[in-house]
Design a protein around this motif. Structure first.
Motif, short mmCIF file in Angstrom:
data_model
loop_
_atom_site.label_atom_id
_atom_site.label_comp_id
_atom_site.label_asym_id
_atom_site.label_seq_id
_atom_site.Cartn_x
_atom_site.Cartn_y
_atom_site.Cartn_z
N PRO A 1 49.79 55.71 10.06
CA PRO A 1 50.75 56.18 11.06
C PRO A 1 51.75 57.16 10.47
N ILE A 2 52.17 58.10 11.28
CA ILE A 2 53.09 59.14 10.79
C ILE A 2 54.40 58.52 10.27
N ALA A 3 54.78 57.36 10.83
CA ALA A 3 56.01 56.69 10.39
C ALA A 3 55.90 56.21 8.93
N ASN B 1 48.95 59.38 2.60
CA ASN B 1 48.45 59.80 3.91
C ASN B 1 47.19 60.67 3.75
N PHE B 2 46.57 60.56 2.57
CA PHE B 2 45.34 61.33 2.30
C PHE B 2 44.42 60.50 1.42
N GLN C 1 64.29 48.59 9.21
CA GLN C 1 63.51 47.53 9.86
C GLN C 1 62.18 48.15 10.30
N ASP C 2 61.21 47.32 10.55
CA ASP C 2 59.93 47.83 11.05
C ASP C 2 59.98 47.82 12.57
N ASP C 3 59.84 48.98 13.20
CA ASP C 3 59.82 48.97 14.66
C ASP C 3 58.86 50.01 15.21
N GLU C 4 58.72 50.00 16.54
CA GLU C 4 57.72 50.86 17.17
C GLU C 4 58.13 52.33 17.19
N ILE D 1 60.13 63.86 9.51
CA ILE D 1 58.80 63.72 10.12
C ILE D 1 58.48 62.27 10.54
N PRO D 2 58.72 61.27 9.69
CA PRO D 2 58.33 59.90 10.11
C PRO D 2 59.04 59.41 11.37
N ASN D 3 60.16 60.05 11.73
CA ASN D 3 60.91 59.59 12.90
C ASN D 3 60.56 60.33 14.19
N VAL D 4 59.40 60.95 14.21
CA VAL D 4 59.02 61.71 15.40
C VAL D 4 58.99 60.82 16.66
#
Ligand code: SF4
Length: 587
Positions: A396-398, A407-408, A26-29, A103-106
């Motif tokens: 965003p890192i997510a 991301n580049f 799901q998309d979340d914050e 990484i995306p779950n930081v």
């Protein structure tokens, strides 16, 4: 922050190891994304195959390995949701809480650290996994220790235990809750491959490879088991405890350690073992083995990097990957090819050719990933130097998981066109080559025909148990595809050709099973398609386990009594569920 100071009184400390919290699809914050579910294959291999997509969950193997190799009381909580995580730390007291994350779950790690500080201010927080490669992680999350690289040794040292003690291997199935064509597959002992983790890291050190660089990069890797003899002992133990003969080898380049692989082969021959292995391998390494060694070792499935036509990687120098894939699949070895979208030389103009090149391999499975510079890799360092990384406001890192966007700043591909190129690659592979399940069955039929009369009885035995599903349920799946593809002339021809091959090889029994079950499977596929169109997603069930020391601590029993009870339970479960006739030949 990356300290190695020993935790005083270490082995008496009560430890919780946890993955980050879900839901994931799901998309979340916190960093969950619908496009990035916790289903490895559905996420990045079969994501556009609708009801044919292979869907399953894999436990957090790193945490399981750590739990198995420390003597302190340890509880594992895998895939909790936020409420379950809060419940755990508000109802039990822990001295050390370890969190593993990508990484995306930081953002989830940050949230979990905040919650721990609020409810268990005395606990020491340890963070590890790929997320540890974020250089400024210490200023993003409130952790006491950030562990980069291999965690068993770190935890043992931290707890004051013997860091050089032999590594014990947990007995764990590689996957759970597998589902395909609208059916959930059996999840009993013996149905799913056992996991084997001989090493971590890969000395090839490809510039983009986050796993290789997490464990030292080029020229480096960590061997948990140095010799074929050690591996053989572990495998015998897993065979007994799990009741399996197939193993998913979680090692980035298993056959690279030639001496170890060949000694394992030798021991399998001496002891008449008929095992099968699902492995990861680079093309050059796998090509260096002869067919008979691959067959006798039982290599049955290979995840192999194809990367892209003319790519810079030495592991592919001078290798005709198409011929190699064709040859391997003719031996019944199912190949999962992995292709990068967005290499330096890719442009909007040549992208269709790049996709066609990949699709033309006709691998059983195909992974497509965006070229993604992840922290800790040379590719990331190169882009950082060149100033071509996007800021977190821009990307965003997510979203840096390789299934959505760059991301580049790519030299030629702009305006987030890569999202569509990636989707196009999956779709074209599906349209041209058909469902991976169809390709899998075709390759298994070729394997059966090649191996059924092999002079070695162990190879014949493996062929019998490994390819058995194509005589029944898999044949029914092909029969269902015949109905599914009745309006698609080209695919219909493929399906009918395969079905004829199965009937002529296995005769009336297979024809009858396919005839009876095929239409039912077709209906299941239709129902699954409806569910998917309505936005249905899947989440892994939370896993909760304690090691013997934690069970003893909880019950007040001695550790010896708890271990005896645990061993009796394993014995009992194997007696109740003997190895079934049919094992699921999925990884
Ligand atoms: S060969 Fe594969 S596992 Fe090894 S470094 Fe390259 S991409 Fe990573």
């Amino acid at each position: 922050m990356n300290t190695y100071m020993s935790h005083s009184g270490g082995s008496n400390k009560n430890i919780l190891l946890t993955s980050v919290f879900g839901p994931f699809a799901q998309d979340d914050e916190y960093g969950s994304r619908t496009i990035n579910p916790m289903e490895l294959f559905h996420n990045q291999v079969t994501r556009e195959q609708g009801p044919f997509s292979l869907r399953m969950f894999h436990p957090s193997f790193g945490l399981l390995m750590i739990m198995e190799n420390i003597s302190a009381p340890c509880t594992l909580l895998d895939f909790p949701d936020l409420e379950r995580f809060i419940e755990e730390i508000t109802t039990k007291k822990y001295d050390i809480i370890g969190i593993s994350s990508i990484i995306p779950n930081v953002g989830k790690v940050k949230k979990m650290c905040e919650i721990i500080r609020e409810h268990q201010p005395g606990a020491t927080i340890v963070v590890g996994g790929h997320v540890a490669n974020i250089r400024d992680l210490g200023s993003r999350v409130d952790a006491d220790h950030i562990v980069r690289g291999e965690g068993i040794r770190w935890f043992r040292r931290f707890l004051g235990e013997d860091e050089n003690a032999p590594v014990k291997h947990p007995a764990v199935k590689s996957a759970m809750d597998a589902r395909i064509v609208g059916m959930t597959l059996r999840d009993k002992p013996g149905d799913v491959a056992g996991i084997l983790i001989p090493s971590v890291g890969c000395p090839m050190g490809c510039n983009f490879c986050a796993t290789s660089h997490l464990f030292g990069g080029k020229g480096k890797s960590v061997n948990f088991y140095e010799t074929g003899d050690e591996l053989y002992t572990v495998l015998c133990d897993l065979e007994t405890k799990l009741g399996v003969r197939s193993f998913f080898v979680l090692d980035e380049n298993f056959m690279l350690n030639r001496k170890r692989a060949l000694r394992l082969l030798e021991l399998m021959k001496i002891n008449a073992k008929s095992w099968s292995f699902n492995i990861f391998s680079s093309a050059r390494v796998i090509q260096s083995y002869n067919d008979e060694d691959l067959i006798r070792l039982g290599v049955s499935w290979i995840w192999m990097g194809l990367e892209g036509q003319g790519s810079q990687y030495t592991k592919l120098d001078g290798i005709d990957t198409k011929a190699l894939v064709k040859h391997l699949q003719s031996l019944g070895i199912r190949v999962l090819g992995s292709t990068i979208i967005g290499l330096e030389n890719h442009t909007p103009e040549n992208m269709d050719d790049a996709i066609d090149w990949a699709v033309d391999h006709a691998t059983v499975f195909h992974q497509f990933m965006l070229y993604t510079p992840l922290p800790g890799t040379p590719l990331h360092a190169e882009h950082a130097r060149a100033g071509t990384l996007l800021s977190e406001e821009e990307c965003p890192i997510a979203d840096t998981h390789g299934q959505h966007r760059f991301n580049f700043r790519h030299p030629f591909i702009r305006n987030q066109d890569e999202t569509e190129f990636l989707r196009r690659a999956f779709v074209r592979d599906f349209q041209v080559n058909g469902p991976s399940l169809l390709r899998l069955i075709r390759s298994m039929l070729m394997g059966w025909q090649r191996l059924k009369n092999h002079p070695d009885p162990c190879v014949r035995d493996r062929a019998k148990w490994e390819f058995e599903p194509i005589t029944a349920t898999y044949a029914a799946a092909v029969r269902a595809m015949k109905i599914w593809y009745r309006h698609d002339e080209a695919m219909y021809r493929e399906v009918v050709g395969l079905l004829k091959g199965l009937y002529s090889e296995f005769g009336i029994r297979t024809r009858m099973i396919a005839g009876l079950l095929g239409p039912l499977l077709y209906l299941a596929m239709r129902r699954e398609e409806k569910r998917l169109n309505a936005g249905w997603t899947r989440e892994p069930e939370a896993r909760y386990e304690k090691n013997a020391a934690a069970l003893a601590l909880e019950s007040g029993e001695s550790l010896a009594a708890t271990l005896t009870k645990k061993a009796a339970r394993v014995k009992e479960s194997l007696a109740v569920s003997p190895r079934p006739e049919i094992e699921t030949p999925l990884p």
